[in-house]
Enzyme design. Sequence first.
Site, mmCIF file in Angstrom:
data_model
loop_
_atom_site.group_PDB
_atom_site.id
_atom_site.type_symbol
_atom_site.label_atom_id
_atom_site.label_comp_id
_atom_site.label_asym_id
_atom_site.label_seq_id
_atom_site.Cartn_x
_atom_site.Cartn_y
_atom_site.Cartn_z
ATOM 1 N N THR A 8 38.600 69.324 53.024
ATOM 2 C CA THR A 8 39.746 69.163 52.000
ATOM 3 C C THR A 8 40.716 67.829 52.693
ATOM 4 O O THR A 8 40.593 67.754 53.652
ATOM 5 C CB THR A 8 40.527 70.374 51.764
ATOM 6 O OG1 THR A 8 41.149 70.811 53.068
ATOM 7 C CG2 THR A 8 39.719 71.553 51.156
ATOM 8 N N SER A 9 41.510 67.314 51.670
ATOM 9 C CA SER A 9 42.281 66.140 52.125
ATOM 10 C C SER A 9 43.518 66.694 52.828
ATOM 11 O O SER A 9 43.844 66.097 53.687
ATOM 12 C CB SER A 9 42.592 65.581 50.944
ATOM 13 O OG SER A 9 41.516 64.905 50.330
ATOM 14 N N THR A 10 44.250 68.010 52.432
ATOM 15 C CA THR A 10 45.328 68.363 53.428
ATOM 16 C C THR A 10 45.351 69.776 53.544
ATOM 17 O O THR A 10 44.467 70.544 53.344
ATOM 18 C CB THR A 10 46.668 68.170 52.161
ATOM 19 O OG1 THR A 10 46.302 69.210 51.133
ATOM 20 C CG2 THR A 10 46.653 66.846 51.565
ATOM 21 N N GLN A 13 45.466 72.839 51.131
ATOM 22 C CA GLN A 13 44.218 72.914 50.274
ATOM 23 C C GLN A 13 43.240 73.872 50.789
ATOM 24 O O GLN A 13 42.083 73.937 50.901
ATOM 25 C CB GLN A 13 43.500 71.715 49.955
ATOM 26 C CG GLN A 13 44.284 70.763 49.138
ATOM 27 C CD GLN A 13 43.529 69.441 48.810
ATOM 28 O OE1 GLN A 13 42.861 69.099 49.771
ATOM 29 N NE2 GLN A 13 43.596 68.909 47.512
#
Length: 184
Positions: A8-10, A13
């Site tokens: 996931t990007s962050t 998430q």
Amino acid sequence: MLIGYARTSTLEQEAGLEAQIRDLTALGCEKLFREQVSSVAPRKVLDGALEFARAGDTLVVTKLDRLARSVTHLGNIIAALEAKGVALRIVNLGVDTATPTGKLMLNVLGGVAQFEREMMLERQREGIAKAKGEGAYKGRKPTARAKTAQIEALSAEGLSMAAIAVRLGIGKGSVHRALNPKAA
């Protein structure tokens, strides 16, 4: 061996990462690699998964966008996997590069994904331009300019630009521009 990769990007998430891990585990992945990092940042865990994979293994991801940031990046990953004799499976697309059809579909879908991303960015730029034209988008407020008096006072006390920047929570370049407006 099935090797799962989840991203996931962050950090916010977490639920998305857990869902990927759950799906990869249900598919029978014996080894899981997981990371929370932006698609454009270096991905050390992905590099570790590629390094770990051996001939006959399959790298499994739930979605293409969890793996590659562009068609070029995808091509590099596929080349690295092929060189080691490792297949790639993308669950939501039903693509498995262990088959010739799977390889073809992956290349086509990668091109479509990159095209869609470029179209989305173009629409975003157009929306920002329209908002600017209507006066609705002004960007962020110039915080350092509002602190010019404080910057000058601290400079008069003999503080360095770096010390002023740290104390006021602004960049050193902003301090420089405030003290030398003709140079900016």
